[in-house]
Design a protein around this motif. Structure first.
Motif, short mmCIF file in Angstrom:
data_model
loop_
_atom_site.label_atom_id
_atom_site.label_comp_id
_atom_site.label_asym_id
_atom_site.label_seq_id
_atom_site.Cartn_x
_atom_site.Cartn_y
_atom_site.Cartn_z
N ASP A 332 156.78 157.03 98.86
CA ASP A 332 155.85 156.18 99.62
C ASP A 332 154.61 155.82 98.81
OD1 ASP A 332 157.64 156.44 101.65
OD2 ASP A 332 156.44 157.85 102.83
N THR A 333 154.22 156.71 97.92
CA THR A 333 153.08 156.46 97.03
C THR A 333 153.47 156.87 95.62
OG1 THR A 333 152.04 158.65 97.13
CG2 THR A 333 151.54 157.13 98.94
N MET A 334 152.63 156.52 94.68
CA MET A 334 152.85 156.91 93.28
C MET A 334 151.85 157.99 92.87
SD MET A 334 155.37 155.02 92.28
CE MET A 334 155.30 155.08 90.50
N LEU A 335 151.37 158.76 93.84
CA LEU A 335 150.29 159.70 93.55
C LEU A 335 150.70 160.76 92.53
CD1 LEU A 335 148.76 160.10 97.12
CD2 LEU A 335 147.60 159.20 95.09
N PHE A 336 151.88 161.33 92.69
CA PHE A 336 152.29 162.37 91.74
C PHE A 336 152.46 161.79 90.34
CE2 PHE A 336 155.47 165.02 89.56
CZ PHE A 336 154.79 166.23 89.57
N ASP A 337 153.09 160.63 90.26
CA ASP A 337 153.27 159.99 88.95
C ASP A 337 151.93 159.63 88.32
OD1 ASP A 337 155.99 160.21 89.24
OD2 ASP A 337 156.26 158.17 90.00
N CYS A 338 150.99 159.19 89.15
CA CYS A 338 149.67 158.81 88.65
C CYS A 338 148.95 160.02 88.06
CB CYS A 338 148.85 158.19 89.78
SG CYS A 338 147.19 157.69 89.30
N ILE A 339 148.96 161.15 88.80
CA ILE A 339 148.30 162.35 88.31
C ILE A 339 149.02 162.89 87.07
CG2 ILE A 339 147.65 164.72 88.88
CD1 ILE A 339 145.96 162.58 90.26
N SER A 340 150.34 162.80 87.06
CA SER A 340 151.11 163.26 85.90
C SER A 340 150.75 162.47 84.65
CB SER A 340 152.61 163.15 86.17
OG SER A 340 152.99 163.98 87.26
N GLN A 341 150.61 161.16 84.82
CA GLN A 341 150.23 160.32 83.68
C GLN A 341 148.82 160.64 83.21
OE1 GLN A 341 149.99 156.10 84.49
NE2 GLN A 341 150.54 155.57 82.39
N LEU A 342 147.92 160.84 84.16
CA LEU A 342 146.54 161.18 83.83
C LEU A 342 146.46 162.49 83.05
CD1 LEU A 342 143.48 160.44 84.35
CD2 LEU A 342 143.63 161.95 86.35
N ALA A 343 147.35 163.43 83.39
CA ALA A 343 147.29 164.78 82.82
C ALA A 343 147.95 164.89 81.45
CB ALA A 343 147.95 165.76 83.78
N GLU A 344 148.58 163.84 80.98
CA GLU A 344 149.28 163.92 79.69
C GLU A 344 148.34 164.41 78.59
OE1 GLU A 344 151.15 160.25 78.74
OE2 GLU A 344 152.60 160.35 80.39
N GLY A 345 148.81 165.43 77.87
CA GLY A 345 148.01 165.98 76.78
C GLY A 345 147.00 167.02 77.22
N LYS A 346 146.91 167.28 78.52
CA LYS A 346 145.98 168.27 79.05
C LYS A 346 146.75 169.50 79.53
CE LYS A 346 142.06 165.88 78.83
NZ LYS A 346 140.83 166.35 78.15
N LYS A 347 146.05 170.64 79.57
CA LYS A 347 146.71 171.88 79.98
C LYS A 347 147.28 171.80 81.39
CE LYS A 347 143.99 175.13 77.16
NZ LYS A 347 143.06 176.29 77.22
N TYR A 348 146.59 171.10 82.27
CA TYR A 348 147.05 171.12 83.66
C TYR A 348 148.31 170.28 83.88
CZ TYR A 348 144.77 166.58 84.81
OH TYR A 348 144.39 165.26 84.88
N ALA A 349 148.74 169.54 82.85
CA ALA A 349 149.99 168.79 82.97
C ALA A 349 151.16 169.72 83.25
CB ALA A 349 150.24 167.99 81.69
N GLU A 350 151.09 170.94 82.72
CA GLU A 350 152.16 171.91 82.92
C GLU A 350 152.05 172.62 84.26
OE1 GLU A 350 151.89 174.55 79.63
OE2 GLU A 350 152.26 172.99 78.12
N MET A 351 151.01 172.31 85.02
CA MET A 351 150.79 172.99 86.30
C MET A 351 150.98 172.05 87.48
SD MET A 351 147.44 175.25 85.29
CE MET A 351 147.38 176.12 83.72
N LEU A 352 151.65 170.93 87.25
CA LEU A 352 151.92 169.97 88.31
C LEU A 352 153.35 170.13 88.80
CD1 LEU A 352 150.35 166.76 86.70
CD2 LEU A 352 149.25 168.38 88.25
#
Length: 373
Positions: A332-352
């Motif tokens: 219904d939304t792209m919220l998870f994909d948006c946050i995943s893209q934002l997190a690329e290269g950051k430590k929290y990318a592995e915590m999504l």
């Protein structure tokens, strides 16, 4: 006197242990009329009295000459700006009956509304800010283990829609998740209102209950599914009556949304006037992760606020962001994909994580190792 450390005193027993040596102590909201103190010879250089009741005959000017600062009490308020502890459900609901709401909670909300809400005059605004500061201070005492004497809390917050009915599948899922996490030693925090927030505190409250008992509680609550339904709060009281000794959790509501009832299932209530302080603070204390059940604009805002804190390491730690609801967050939304893209290269990318499985949500939290930014 220039004090390098200020000792915080918010109980008469703590005051007594000082044996009249009050220099550099902050005395918060105490009734001192029965305190056994030699007021004429009191050592009070650098002492701060915040909203205290003094015995008749105490010369406040003399205390000031000896170095004390006295912050006066506010009169005719339904709340205590200098309170020294968080609220409890019992305190806020005092005066409530199934037939009529004369509760302390409603009295404070009515006062807040009558004073213009966030547009209050300067003295009311000051009293509200002092109150919220006191709640911050009391919350710190709880989370650092000084209230329940159990060490620093491993806080997991749950966000989601305030309008989610008690009959919604995600209401049940969240209750099962928070029950399991509470059993595993985590401390659940919610926004303190209805919907997913209530489900979060309900699961924690029922941590020691059997599956059948939780199912019965959900069936009772389902008779009044949303907070505008008749009997909504009475159904919660029925569950409390069946299980009066629930496990501890935290609610962080606000009188800004005072038309929404504070849910009954949290032992500790950090209720604020300022919604912005409340929202940012709730995200900040959730150092062991945040679970996002389906919600609307408010939940979406919290997702991006949390991502910002993780992205920049605002509070020195990064923690899991677990999205409960693939349909909401990936279809219904792209919220998870948006946050995943934002997190690329950051430590929290592995915590999504985005999932619909209770076991996967709990595993993501339980497998988390505290990580600095």
């Amino acid at each position: 006197m220039k004090c390098s450390i200020n000792r915080e005193i918010d109980t008469l027993s703590s005051l007594k242990r000082l044996n009249g040596q009050l220099s550099c102590a902050v005395i918060q909201g105490l009734d001192l009329t029965e305190a056994d103190l030699d007021w004429k010879n009191l050592e009070c250089d650098g002492t701060v009295f915040m909203g205290c009741h003094f015995p008749t005959g105490v010369d406040e000017q003399s205390l000031r000459r000896r170095g004390a600062m006295i912050l006066p009490r506010f009169e005719n308020l339904p709340y205590e700006p200098y309170r020294s502890a968080l609220y409890s459900r019992e305190e806020l609901m005092q005066g409530w009956t199934p037939g009529h709401d004369n509760s302390v909670d409603k009295s404070i909300y009515d006062h807040f509304h009558s004073k213009g809400g966030n547009e209050a005059d300067v003295l009311e605004a000051l009293a509200q800010r002092l109150h919220d500061h006191a709640v911050d201070d009391a919350l710190r005492d709880l989370l650092e283990g000084r209230v329940e004497k159990d060490g620093r809390k491993k806080v997991v917050a749950v966000m989601g829609g305030h309008g989610t009915p008690r009959t919604d599948p995600y209401f049940k899922k969240v209750a099962h998740i928070t029950r399991q996490l509470t059993r595993a030693g985590y401390f659940i925090a919610s926004g303190g209102g209805p919907g997913i927030m209530e489900a979060s505190n309900l699961g924690a409250w029922m941590a020691n209950a059997e599956d059948e008992e939780l199912d019965t509680a959900l069936q009772i609550l389902a008779r009044s599914p949303v907070y505008t339904d008749p009997g909504y709060m009475s159904r919660a009281q029925e569950v409390i009556d069946l299980h009066p000794a629930g496990s501890s959790s935290l609610a962080v509501p606000t009188w800004f949304y005072g038309h929404e009832p504070t849910n009954f299932f949290s032992r500790h209530v950090a209720k604020y006037f300022s919604n912005s302080i409340r929202e940012d603070g709730l995200l900040a204390i959730a150092t062991y992760g945040i679970i996002y059940a389906p919600g609307s604009a408010g939940t979406t805002q919290e997702i991006f606020m949390d991502a910002t804190q993780n992205h920049y390491g605002t509070f020195d730690w990064i923690s899991p962001m677990v999205f409960l609801g693939k349909k909401r967050y990936q279809e219904d939304t792209m919220l998870f994909d948006c946050i995943s893209q934002l997190a690329e290269g950051k430590k929290y990318a592995e915590m999504l994580l985005c999932t619909d499985e209770i076991s996967e949500v709990c595993a993501a939290i339980e497998n988390y190792v505290p990580t600095t930014a």
